[in-house]
Design a protein around this motif. Structure first.
Motif, PDB file in Angstrom:
ATOM      1  N   LEU A 139      25.372  14.051 -12.253  1.00  0.00           N
ATOM      2  CA  LEU A 139      24.575  13.518 -12.497  1.00  0.00           C
ATOM      3  C   LEU A 139      24.514  11.633 -11.138  1.00  0.00           C
ATOM      4  N   GLY A 140      25.833  11.640 -11.335  1.00  0.00           N
ATOM      5  CA  GLY A 140      25.933  10.637  -9.523  1.00  0.00           C
ATOM      6  C   GLY A 140      24.950  11.331  -8.156  1.00  0.00           C
ATOM      7  N   TYR A 141      25.618  12.577  -8.304  1.00  0.00           N
ATOM      8  CA  TYR A 141      25.284  13.347  -7.310  1.00  0.00           C
ATOM      9  C   TYR A 141      23.331  13.572  -7.430  1.00  0.00           C
ATOM     10  N   LEU A 142      23.496  13.379  -8.469  1.00  0.00           N
ATOM     11  CA  LEU A 142      21.885  14.069  -8.803  1.00  0.00           C
ATOM     12  C   LEU A 142      20.846  12.565  -8.288  1.00  0.00           C
ATOM     13  N   THR A 143      21.307  11.440  -8.918  1.00  0.00           N
ATOM     14  CA  THR A 143      20.825   9.954  -8.945  1.00  0.00           C
ATOM     15  C   THR A 143      19.916  10.183 -10.279  1.00  0.00           C
ATOM     16  N   PRO A 144      19.719   9.467 -11.210  1.00  0.00           N
ATOM     17  CA  PRO A 144      19.199   9.557 -12.299  1.00  0.00           C
ATOM     18  C   PRO A 144      17.997   8.546 -11.792  1.00  0.00           C
ATOM     19  N   LEU A 145      17.636   7.899 -11.185  1.00  0.00           N
ATOM     20  CA  LEU A 145      17.120   6.961 -10.703  1.00  0.00           C
ATOM     21  C   LEU A 145      15.939   7.491  -9.259  1.00  0.00           C
ATOM     22  N   THR A 146      16.536   8.683  -8.953  1.00  0.00           N
ATOM     23  CA  THR A 146      15.713   9.549  -7.690  1.00  0.00           C
ATOM     24  C   THR A 146      13.904   9.606  -8.736  1.00  0.00           C
ATOM     25  N   VAL A 147      13.750   9.762  -9.474  1.00  0.00           N
ATOM     26  CA  VAL A 147      12.638   9.955 -10.290  1.00  0.00           C
ATOM     27  C   VAL A 147      11.679   9.058 -10.323  1.00  0.00           C
ATOM     28  N   PHE A 148      11.399   7.849  -9.778  1.00  0.00           N
ATOM     29  CA  PHE A 148      10.455   7.123  -9.244  1.00  0.00           C
ATOM     30  C   PHE A 148      10.617   6.885  -7.808  1.00  0.00           C
ATOM     31  N   ASP A 149      11.567   7.662  -7.009  1.00  0.00           N
ATOM     32  CA  ASP A 149      11.293   7.439  -5.566  1.00  0.00           C
ATOM     33  C   ASP A 149      10.183   8.353  -5.583  1.00  0.00           C
ATOM     34  N   THR A 150       9.668   9.983  -5.742  1.00  0.00           N
ATOM     35  CA  THR A 150       8.805  10.521  -5.693  1.00  0.00           C
ATOM     36  C   THR A 150       7.475  10.426  -6.551  1.00  0.00           C
ATOM     37  N   TYR A 151       7.901   9.966  -7.406  1.00  0.00           N
ATOM     38  CA  TYR A 151       6.441   9.712  -8.533  1.00  0.00           C
ATOM     39  C   TYR A 151       4.881   9.973  -8.178  1.00  0.00           C
TER      40      TYR A 151
END
Length: 453
Positions: free
Chosen positions: A28-40
């Motif tokens: 999950l650290g690799y995946l990065t939960p906050l990336t949801v907002f980067d491409t929103y």
């Protein structure tokens, strides 16, 4: 299971200490939960406001490939991921090339995270030179990776937990905003998933972008030799990382879509998340959101740094790369310390590279690995082992073909810049392979898998 030694007679070995939850946290650290907002912002425009549906499609696509990784790690429970699977299942030379190209994904992700972290920290500390911030972040990530792997995982747990807290806080604020009459004014609305203006081509285009949000679920295979009971925990970890990440992305994007169905109101509709955080929670939450973004870059940097260090170790152990350098493990900690330091030094190239170039390398490398693993399942189980009972046909032929089909669509949508830099890197790998094998007249060195289990 026995631990793997660098050479017979040496005591240095990768230490089996990671539990399932630690594997998941690293993923999950690799995946990065906050990336949801980067491409929103970009995907909202691409899908006409149906980001959650695009995430559902992307998650389905990634789970097929995640299943293929799980099948292969049961056969080859060693560090090296797609590289190891391909060289053992199909061909040693092709395995080398898959490993070589996969290095693009693994090596450049730590660089990207230093780049992103430098950008976020510059916003928080505008008076500090950005090169200095980049050096500090690279040094911290390298230092954490010099700990024993379970210590690294535990530290990353704190960073991932903070990210989840920020995403949860953002979602709660969005729900409050909606119930008070903001946005759509209704928290139970199907519009983010389906409406009259949803089209399948736009949904597929959005899913193609969002599939790259899942990069990292496969990286946990590089921790195979450091995981307790890897043939059970690694497949579970791969699947759960992709699934948990997908659930976070879908839930967060759903309420964000309801709160901000029209992103044209923002100054930067392509990347509106900082403005959205300010609109929802004011300056205090905006600062918390920025801190979360910095934390995300650090967490992903730590996890990706650990992964590439293990991939380099796997290749060095087999003399594909110089063994004396890349195949060395610290006798006490069982950490490939030379690789860790080398990756730390490489990540400093973030001070000179631009984000577009670094991302181009990552996308090409990741898709190569995904393709190879799906093909390996078919080669090993369906062709070599002749597992062709009705249920086996689905598991070992149809399922990986579906995964490969989704990946093929991603290849089709890959930008020309990614294809160009990827092909150049591939040609360099072919040249190196021609030189080291004297024109393919001999095989690259092979691993003894009996020492791995």
């Amino acid at each position: 299971m026995r631990e793997i030694c660098v050479e017979k007679g040496q005591s240095a070995s990768l230490k089996r200490s990671l539990k399932l939850w630690q594997v998941i946290v690293l993923g999950l650290g690799y995946l990065t939960p906050l990336t949801v907002f980067d491409t929103y912002g970009i995907v909202t425009q691409e899908t006409s406001g149906h980001v959650p549906s695009a995430y559902l499609l992307a998650l389905a696509a990634m789970l097929f490939t995640a299943s293929s990784y799980g099948k292969m790690v049961k056969v080859f429970p060693v560090a090296g991921s797609a590289y190891s699977y391909t060289r053992q299942t199909i061909n040693p030379h092709l395995g080398f090339l898959v490993g070589w190209v996969s290095l693009l994904d693994y090596v450049f992700l730590p660089i990207v995270n230093v780049l992103l972290g430098k950008i976020y920290m510059s916003a928080a500390f505008p008076d500090v030179p950005d090169w200095m911030l980049g050096v500090v972040l690279a040094a911290v990530v390298t230092a954490v990776n010099l700990w024993k792997i379970d210590g690294t995982a535990n530290f990353n747990t704190l960073l991932v937990a903070f990210q989840v807290f920020v995403v949860t806080f953002f979602t709660v604020l969005a729900i409050s905003y909606i119930t008070e009459g903001g946005g759509s004014g209704d928290v139970a609305n199907i519009a983010p998933f389906y409406s009259a203006n949803l089209t399948f081509p736009s949904l597929m285009a959005g899913a193609a972008i969002l599939c790259f949000s899942f990069l990292g679920f496969d990286a946990v295979t590089t921790y195979t030799e450091e995981t307790i009971d890897p043939m059970k925990n690694i497949p579970r970890g791969i699947f759960l990382v992709a699934l948990i990440g997908g659930v976070i992305f879908i839930v967060a994007s759903y309420f964000t879509q309801l709160a901000f169905p029209d992103i044209t109101q923002f100054e930067n509709p392509d990347s509106p998340s900082p403005e959205m955080s300010m609109a929802l929670g004011g300056p205090l939450f905006h600062s918390l959101f920025v801190a979360g973004s910095i934390t995300a870059a650090a967490a992903s940097g730590i996890a990706s740094h650990a992964s590439v260090s293990r991939l380099l170790y796997a290749m060095g152990r087999e003399n594909v790369l110089p063994k004396r350098l890349f195949g060395y493990l610290n006798p006490r900690s069982g950490i490939p310390v030379v690789n860790v330091v080398l990756v730390g030094i490489l990540s400093l190239s973030a001070l000179f590279l631009d984000l577009e170039t670094a991302l181009a390398f990552i996308n090409f490398g990741a898709l190569t690995a995904f393709t190879a693993v799906n093909v390996c399942v078919i080669f090993h189980y369906f062709i070599k082992e002749k597992m062709r009972a009705p249920k086996d046909v689905f598991r070992y032929l149809i399922s990986p073909l579906v995964g490969a089909g989704f990946v093929a669509y991603l290849w089709w949508n890959l930008d020309s810049h990614s294809l160009t830099v990827g092909m150049i890197w591939s040609l360099l790998g072919i040249g190196y392979l021609l030189y080291t094998t004297k024109g393919f007249s001999k095989k690259p060195p092979e691993i003894n898998f009996e020492d791995a289990i």
